[in-house]
Write a protein that holds these residues in place. Structure first.
Motif, short mmCIF file in Angstrom:
data_model
loop_
_atom_site.label_atom_id
_atom_site.label_comp_id
_atom_site.label_asym_id
_atom_site.label_seq_id
_atom_site.Cartn_x
_atom_site.Cartn_y
_atom_site.Cartn_z
N THR A 71 0.85 -1.19 0.00
CA THR A 71 0.00 0.00 0.00
C THR A 71 0.88 1.24 0.00
O THR A 71 2.07 1.18 0.31
N GLN A 72 0.24 2.36 -0.32
CA GLN A 72 0.94 3.64 -0.31
C GLN A 72 -0.06 4.72 0.07
O GLN A 72 -1.20 4.71 -0.42
N ILE A 73 0.35 5.61 0.94
CA ILE A 73 -0.50 6.73 1.31
C ILE A 73 -0.30 7.83 0.27
O ILE A 73 0.84 8.25 0.01
N ILE A 74 -1.40 8.26 -0.34
CA ILE A 74 -1.37 9.29 -1.37
C ILE A 74 -2.02 10.55 -0.81
O ILE A 74 -3.18 10.51 -0.40
N ASP A 75 -1.27 11.64 -0.80
CA ASP A 75 -1.81 12.92 -0.35
C ASP A 75 -2.24 13.74 -1.55
O ASP A 75 -1.43 14.43 -2.18
N TYR A 76 -3.52 13.61 -1.92
CA TYR A 76 -4.08 14.45 -2.97
C TYR A 76 -4.33 15.84 -2.37
O TYR A 76 -4.41 15.97 -1.15
N PRO A 77 -4.50 16.86 -3.20
CA PRO A 77 -4.76 18.19 -2.65
C PRO A 77 -6.01 18.25 -1.76
O PRO A 77 -6.03 19.01 -0.78
N ASN A 78 -7.03 17.45 -2.06
CA ASN A 78 -8.28 17.55 -1.31
C ASN A 78 -8.53 16.43 -0.31
O ASN A 78 -9.50 16.49 0.43
N ILE A 84 -3.96 0.62 -2.63
CA ILE A 84 -3.39 -0.72 -2.72
C ILE A 84 -2.68 -0.76 -4.06
O ILE A 84 -3.33 -0.77 -5.11
N VAL A 85 -1.36 -0.73 -4.02
CA VAL A 85 -0.55 -0.64 -5.23
C VAL A 85 -0.50 -1.99 -5.93
O VAL A 85 -0.60 -2.07 -7.15
N THR A 86 -0.33 -3.04 -5.16
CA THR A 86 -0.30 -4.38 -5.71
C THR A 86 -0.81 -5.36 -4.67
O THR A 86 -0.64 -5.15 -3.47
N LEU A 87 -1.49 -6.39 -5.15
CA LEU A 87 -2.06 -7.40 -4.26
C LEU A 87 -2.16 -8.69 -5.04
O LEU A 87 -2.81 -8.74 -6.09
N GLY A 88 -1.49 -9.71 -4.57
CA GLY A 88 -1.50 -10.98 -5.27
C GLY A 88 -1.48 -12.14 -4.31
O GLY A 88 -1.03 -12.01 -3.17
N LEU A 114 -9.99 4.42 0.28
CA LEU A 114 -9.04 3.41 -0.17
C LEU A 114 -9.27 3.23 -1.66
O LEU A 114 -10.42 3.24 -2.12
N GLU A 115 -8.20 3.10 -2.43
CA GLU A 115 -8.33 2.89 -3.86
C GLU A 115 -7.37 1.81 -4.31
O GLU A 115 -6.37 1.54 -3.64
N MET A 116 -7.70 1.17 -5.40
CA MET A 116 -6.80 0.19 -5.99
C MET A 116 -7.05 0.11 -7.48
O MET A 116 -8.18 0.27 -7.94
N PHE A 117 -5.98 -0.07 -8.22
CA PHE A 117 -6.08 -0.37 -9.64
C PHE A 117 -6.03 -1.89 -9.72
O PHE A 117 -5.07 -2.50 -9.26
N CYS A 118 -7.06 -2.50 -10.27
CA CYS A 118 -7.11 -3.96 -10.24
C CYS A 118 -7.80 -4.50 -11.49
O CYS A 118 -8.40 -3.75 -12.25
N ARG A 119 -7.71 -5.80 -11.63
CA ARG A 119 -8.36 -6.46 -12.75
C ARG A 119 -9.85 -6.61 -12.46
O ARG A 119 -10.30 -6.53 -11.32
N LYS A 120 -10.62 -6.87 -13.49
CA LYS A 120 -12.08 -6.96 -13.37
C LYS A 120 -12.54 -7.98 -12.34
O LYS A 120 -13.54 -7.78 -11.67
N GLY A 121 -11.82 -9.08 -12.21
CA GLY A 121 -12.22 -10.13 -11.27
C GLY A 121 -12.29 -9.64 -9.83
O GLY A 121 -13.14 -10.08 -9.05
#
Length: 146
Positions: A71-78, A84-88, A114-121
Motif C-alpha cells: 500500500t501507499q499513502i497518497i496525499d491528494y490536494p483535497n 493498494i498498489v499491488t495485491l496478489g 481506499l483505492e486500488m487499480f485492479c483487474r475486473k475479477g
C-alpha cells in the motif's frame, strides 16, 4: 475433513521487509506481472524498506502464506487516500475479508478513502465489501523511436 484455518493479514515493519521478502515476493510478482511494469519488485521492496510503501502479508495460523500486497499513502490536494498498489496471492476468496485490516489501518493513518487499480475479477469479488468502480484506467504500451 480438513480443518478450517483462520487467515490473517499483517503489516510488516520496514526493518523486517528483507527478512520476509523471499517468502512473499512471489505473490507480489503474480500481481505485478499483470501491470504495465510501473514498478519492479525491487522498487516495491525498496519503497517498503524506506517507509514510502507498506508491505502486507496474508497467512494462516500455521504460517502458510496465501498472498502479499503493498500500500501507499497518497496525499491528494483535497484528501488523503490509501492506495493498494499491488495485491496478489492464491485462494483469494479465503482471505479477501482481511482487507478490512488495511481499511482500519488506513483510517488510523487519517485516510478518507481506499483505492486500488485492479483487474475486473477483483471488482466482482469485492462488491460485497462495498467496493465500487469509480473509474476505468486504460493503458497502452508506447514504442520509443529513440
Amino acid at each position: 475433513m480438513g480443518e478450517t484455518r483462520v487467515i490473517h493479514i499483517s503489516g510488516i515493519e520496514s526493518g523486517n521487509v528483507s527478512k520476509i521478502w523471499n517468502k512473499c515476493s512471489k505473490f507480489l510478482e503474480l500481481a505485478n506481472n499483470k501491470s504495465q511494469e510501473e514498478l519492479s519488485l525491487e522498487d516495491i521492496k525498496e519503497l517498503c524498506e524506506n517507509q514510502e510503501m507498506q508491505l502486507w502479508v496474508i497467512f494462516d495460523d500455521n504460517e502458510k502464506i496465501y498472498g502479499a500486497g503493498a500500500t501507499q499513502i497518497i496525499d491528494y490536494p483535497n484528501k488523503t487516500v490509501c492506495r493498494i498498489v499491488t495485491l496478489g496471492g492464491v485462494e483469494f476468496k479465503k482471505w479477501k475479508h482481511t482487507l478490512s485490516t488495511i481499511e482500519e489501518w488506513a483510517r488510523h493513518m487519517e485516510c478518507e478513502a481506499l483505492e486500488m487499480f485492479c483487474r475486473k475479477g477483483f471488482k466482482k469479488e469485492l462488491e460485497d465489501y462495498e467496493y465500487k468502480e469509480i473509474y476505468t484506467v486504460l493503458g497502452k504500451k508506447l514504442i520509443s523511436y529513440h
